[in-house]
Design an enzyme around this catalytic site. Structure first.
Site, PDB file in Angstrom:
ATOM      1  N   GLU A  47      41.846   8.947 -28.388  1.00 42.90           N
ATOM      2  CA  GLU A  47      43.162   9.412 -28.864  1.00 42.90           C
ATOM      3  C   GLU A  47      42.940  10.434 -29.997  1.00 42.90           C
ATOM      4  OE1 GLU A  47      44.918   6.408 -31.395  1.00 42.90           O
ATOM      5  OE2 GLU A  47      46.953   7.069 -30.944  1.00 42.90           O
ATOM      6  N   LYS A 128      52.392   9.106 -25.590  1.00 44.45           N
ATOM      7  CA  LYS A 128      52.369   7.713 -26.062  1.00 44.45           C
ATOM      8  C   LYS A 128      53.786   7.177 -26.325  1.00 44.45           C
ATOM      9  CE  LYS A 128      50.057   5.146 -29.843  1.00 44.45           C
ATOM     10  NZ  LYS A 128      49.108   5.359 -30.961  1.00 44.45           N
ATOM     11  N   CYS A 193      46.067   4.015 -27.119  1.00 48.40           N
ATOM     12  CA  CYS A 193      45.873   3.044 -28.194  1.00 48.40           C
ATOM     13  C   CYS A 193      46.852   1.875 -28.172  1.00 48.40           C
ATOM     14  CB  CYS A 193      45.873   3.756 -29.542  1.00 48.40           C
ATOM     15  SG  CYS A 193      45.120   2.703 -30.815  1.00 48.40           S
TER      16      CYS A 193
HETATM   17  N1  CDT Z   1      46.381   4.398 -33.051  1.00 44.72           N
HETATM   18  C1  CDT Z   1      46.999   3.214 -32.814  1.00 44.72           C
HETATM   19  O1  CDT Z   1      47.908   3.137 -32.020  1.00 44.72           O
HETATM   20  N2  CDT Z   1      46.566   2.165 -33.551  1.00 44.72           N
HETATM   21  C2  CDT Z   1      47.175   0.885 -33.456  1.00 44.72           C
HETATM   22  C3  CDT Z   1      47.207   0.202 -34.772  1.00 44.72           C
HETATM   23  C4  CDT Z   1      48.216  -0.848 -34.802  1.00 44.72           C
HETATM   24  S1  CDT Z   1      49.012  -0.941 -36.324  1.00 44.72           S
HETATM   25  C5  CDT Z   1      50.009  -2.268 -36.226  1.00 44.72           C
HETATM   26  C6  CDT Z   1      46.521  -0.034 -32.447  1.00 44.72           C
HETATM   27  O2  CDT Z   1      47.256  -0.694 -31.733  1.00 44.72           O
HETATM   28  O3  CDT Z   1      45.303  -0.139 -32.381  1.00 44.72           O
END
Ligand code: CDT
Length: 397
Positions: A47, A128, A193
């Site tokens: 990402e 996303k 992500c």
């Molecule tokens: N980049 C990304 O989406 N990170 C999120 C962090 C979660 S914060 C509550 C993840 O789900 O890994």
């Protein structure tokens, strides 16, 4: 007939605020070449791969912010990104890569594209849907921020599976008149992500017959303000837990949807402060990890996969029949009725409530043109995952 191909996750070590873009792209090209030497036909990058994960930072200057964004119609021509796509074309490797997208109307999206080396073009784009974090930074000056809601709009392209032409040798082509079930070009879908933690996102793809789900990520190991805490944890314990949950969702959802998955991290200590987890891996339709990253730096994770392995689970174990879903639907409605007996709510408001409550998401299944899809009966108010998926279906060839 085997439908095999070698696939790779290109895990990247940190990219800093101070990193020079040309150096980052060179690192990515080096990874691509390593994957090529190992015989990979598809490489997934993380990402927002080209830059630091800038939503950690409060950036007021528009021109500074613009440095992190790309226009998707300029990916193949902008000096910031072109060399990577040119290299992929030269090596004959498909790539999927995440970047911050500035749309024509000025809106920002957290986006992934799939580039077909054979066609020399981007053949699929995903924005996303599940944006984590906040619009404003936390009051705690030491908190790990995730200002995705500030810089990005929720994805508005839905979750559309797509076929990847010429990635396996002898795929049956509809145009040739030879239609053999399960013998076509691979069916893939992209998540970014945080999307991977939402079962309905996977299911949208599962119901379109997906065979490989691609997911790039930047996941911080320790961020108590961001994640919330069930119990106090040391940074080491929190990171271990974060890696556990990452693998858990990749393995479980691969199993439940009978598909392979490839996940690629941006890992390590970014901007000298944010410790991102590694754990890039490739999982099988049976939920096993076929290959995984050893460290938190630049690394290729490679596996040879046979898409034929998706079919047993899709056809024999997790078959979806209309009758089953009607029964499930009746059971859900009954349990709702029993659960709120005595309430003054009407039957119609009950069913509305059921639809808007995450625990009744099963109800969101429906049939469109004989194919099961999500969101067939519901509208976009229900939740971001269901935007634009109505009626989209890609039956297995
Ligand atoms: N980049 C990304 O989406 N990170 C999120 C962090 C979660 S914060 C509550 C993840 O789900 O890994």
């Amino acid at each position: 007939m085997a439908r095999s191909l070698k696939v790779a996750a290109a895990q990247m070590g940190p990219v800093h605020l101070t990193s020079v873009r040309a150096d980052t792209v060179s690192r990515m090209m080096k990874l691509l070449n390593s994957a090529s030497a190992l015989g990979a036909k598809l490489v997934l990058f993380p990402e927002c791969a080209f830059t630091t994960f800038f939503p950690r930072h409060l950036i007021y200057s528009q021109s500074e912010l613009d440095e992190y964004f790309e226009h998707s119609d300029q990916l193949l021509t902008s000096p910031n990104t072109k060399p990577l796509f040119d290299e992929a074309r030269k090596l004959g490797i498909d790539i999927s890569v995440g970047f911050a997208e500035r749309a024509e109307d000025g809106k920002g999206f957290n986006t992934s594209v799939y580039y077909s080396a054979k066609k020399g073009e981007v053949i699929a784009k995903y924005r996303k849907v599940h944006l984590p974090g906040t619009k404003e930074p936390f009051e705690n000056p030491n908190a790990v921020n995730q200002l995705e809601k500030r810089y990005f709009e929720p994805g508005n392209l839905g979750l559309k599976a797509f076929r990847t032409p010429d990635t396996i040798g002898d795929a049956a082509k509809k145009a040739s008149g030879v239609i053999e079930a399960g013998k076509g070009d691979p069916i893939m879908g992209m998540l970014i992500c945080n999307d991977r933690r939402w079962p309905e996102a996977w299911r949208c793809y599962g119901l379109q017959g997906v065979e490989v789900v691609l997911c790039g990520y930047n996941t911080v190991g320790y961020g108590p303000d961001l994640w919330g805490t069930r119990k106090p944890m040391t940074p080491e314990e929190a990171e271990k837990d974060a890696v556990f949950h990452h693998k858990l969702v990749m393995q479980a959802n691969s199993y439940m949807n009978s598909c392979f998955s490839i996940s690629a991290a941006k890992a390590g200590l970014e901007d000298g402060k944010y410790d991102l987890i590694g754990g890039s891996c490739i999982t099988s339709p049976e939920g096993h990890i076929l290959a995984e990253a050893k460290g938190k730096g630049d690394e290729i994770v490679l596996a040879e996969i046979d898409l034929e392995d998706c079919r047993q689970g899709k056809e024999k174990v997790k078959t979806e029949k209309l009758g089953d879903w009607i029964l499930a639907d009746i059971a859900i409605r009954l349990s709702i009725l029993i659960g709120i007996a005595g309430s003054i709510l009407t039957a119609s408001s009950l069913s509305k409530q059921a639809l808007s409550s995450p625990s009744y998401y099963h109800k969101r299944y429906g049939v469109v043109d004989g194919v099961f899809v999500y969101g067939a009966e519901v509208d976009i108010e229900i939740g971001p995952s269901f935007q634009s998926v109505e009626g989209q279906s890609l039956p297995m060839l």
